[in-house]
Motif scaffolding. Structure first.
Motif, short mmCIF file in Angstrom:
data_model
loop_
_atom_site.label_atom_id
_atom_site.label_comp_id
_atom_site.label_asym_id
_atom_site.label_seq_id
_atom_site.Cartn_x
_atom_site.Cartn_y
_atom_site.Cartn_z
N GLY A 1 -2.45 8.60 6.76
CA GLY A 1 -2.11 9.81 6.00
C GLY A 1 -2.40 9.66 4.52
N LYS A 2 -2.03 8.50 3.96
CA LYS A 2 -2.26 8.29 2.53
C LYS A 2 -3.75 8.17 2.23
CE LYS A 2 -0.61 5.86 -1.49
NZ LYS A 2 0.39 4.94 -2.05
N TRP A 3 -4.48 7.49 3.13
CA TRP A 3 -5.93 7.37 2.94
C TRP A 3 -6.60 8.74 2.98
CZ3 TRP A 3 -9.68 8.18 7.01
CH2 TRP A 3 -10.99 7.97 6.59
N GLU B 1 -9.49 0.58 -0.89
CA GLU B 1 -8.45 -0.36 -0.47
C GLU B 1 -7.65 0.19 0.71
OE1 GLU B 1 -5.97 -1.30 -3.76
OE2 GLU B 1 -7.30 -2.84 -4.56
N LEU B 2 -7.30 1.46 0.63
CA LEU B 2 -6.52 2.06 1.73
C LEU B 2 -7.34 2.18 3.00
CD1 LEU B 2 -4.34 4.74 -0.03
CD2 LEU B 2 -3.54 3.02 1.56
N LYS B 3 -8.62 2.40 2.85
CA LYS B 3 -9.49 2.44 4.04
C LYS B 3 -9.50 1.08 4.73
CE LYS B 3 -14.10 3.66 5.66
NZ LYS B 3 -15.48 4.01 5.30
N ARG B 4 -9.62 0.02 3.91
CA ARG B 4 -9.61 -1.34 4.48
C ARG B 4 -8.25 -1.65 5.13
NH1 ARG B 4 -12.61 -2.64 -0.22
NH2 ARG B 4 -10.72 -3.31 -1.30
N ALA B 5 -7.16 -1.24 4.45
CA ALA B 5 -5.81 -1.48 4.98
C ALA B 5 -5.61 -0.74 6.31
CB ALA B 5 -4.77 -1.03 3.97
N LYS B 6 -6.10 0.49 6.37
CA LYS B 6 -5.98 1.29 7.60
C LYS B 6 -6.75 0.62 8.75
CE LYS B 6 -8.80 4.75 7.99
NZ LYS B 6 -9.56 4.76 9.25
N TYR C 1 0.79 -1.24 0.00
CA TYR C 1 0.00 0.00 0.00
C TYR C 1 0.82 1.29 0.00
CZ TYR C 1 -3.69 -3.26 1.23
OH TYR C 1 -4.57 -4.31 1.23
N LEU C 2 2.10 1.21 0.37
CA LEU C 2 2.86 2.46 0.53
C LEU C 2 4.04 2.59 -0.45
CD1 LEU C 2 2.92 2.56 4.43
CD2 LEU C 2 1.42 3.84 2.89
N GLU C 3 4.62 1.47 -0.84
CA GLU C 3 5.81 1.55 -1.70
C GLU C 3 5.49 1.26 -3.16
OE1 GLU C 3 8.66 -1.04 0.08
OE2 GLU C 3 8.69 0.07 1.98
#
Length: 255
Positions: A100-102, A43-48, A24-26
């Motif tokens: 932060g990314k989300w 996807e980022l919301k789920r990952a968070k 998710y970050l790299e």
């Protein structure tokens, strides 16, 4: 033994953190369509949320390591404590970066939706301009009717620039980040072309209506003068007729 078990738990958690960072970050993301952008936000919301759920696991590992250190001989303390500190730091950093990314992508998505909203509002206004231009294409009547058509067109043209400025700024913000740039550029080019064409046509129509008003006013004035002149002649002829004057006896214009 207990040390092996604890190191296994620490290692598994480290592996999960590394995998989440790579996933998710790299990884390089390209958002060329709204669907890709929306999917990335979800996807980022789920990952968070998944990362936050791992907090229970991190706490259990922390308690286990601290309980072991409290009972184990000092020689076993340092290495385990260092590994635990690294894990906690890595976990907190991961949660912070995912959050932060989300948030950033959510703001980008909101920016895109806002851009669409402004474009929709401006295109509806352009539709109104288009309809008004058709309605004023062949205005019939005198100076007053034409003047009313001109006033209605001018009122519609007194449209604030705020929406267009917002469209420009929002589009710039998104395309500077390389997000939906092709789609946005295509939409903006279409909108700006239509805006320029209709604006130029409206300016031409305004001038045309102003000239029509001037011509109608001149015609009205000429007709009024003719009517006044005819009224005078009619009065003279009525008087001649009442006096039974022969046509050959009156001035040439009365004849």
């Amino acid at each position: 033994d207990k040390t092996v078990s604890l190191r296994k738990d620490l290692s598994e958690m480290h592996e999960w953190i590394t995998q989440a960072e790579e996933e998710y970050l790299e990884r390089d993301f390209e958002y060329k369509t709204p669907e890709e952008l929306q999917k990335a936000v979800e996807e980022l919301k789920r990952a968070k949320e998944e990362a936050l759920q791992k907090e229970v696991k991190v706490k259990l590992i922390t308690d286990s390591v601290n309980n072991f250190i409290a009972k184990a001989p000092p020689a076993a303390h340092e290495a385990l404590k260092k590994e635990l500190d690294v894990l906690i730091t890595s976990y907190q950093k991961l949660c912070s970066r995912l959050n932060g990314k989300w948030k950033t992508l959510e703001e980008v998505w909101a920016c895109w939706r806002e851009l669409l909203s402004y474009l929709d509002a401006e295109n509806k206004w352009l539709n109104d301009i288009e309809l008004k231009l058709k309605a004023t294409e062949n205005v019939q009547g005198g100076a007053e009717e034409i003047s009313e058509s001109l006033d209605s067109l001018e009122r519609l043209m007194r449209h604030p620039e705020d929406n267009r400025n917002q469209i420009r700024e929002l589009a710039q913000t998104l395309t500077d980040g390389g997000i939906l740039d092709e789609l946005i550029n295509e939409k903006l080019e279409k909108f700006n072309t239509r805006w320029e064409e209709l604006h130029q046509e409206a300016v031409r129509r305004q001038k045309s209506l102003e000239q029509s008003i001037q011509s109608a006013q001149e015609t009205d004035k000429a007709l009024r003068l003719i009517q006044e002149s005819l009224a005078v002649i009619d009065k003279q002829l009525t008087a001649y007729s009442a006096d039974r004057v022969d046509a050959a006896q009156v001035p040439q214009e009365a004849q």
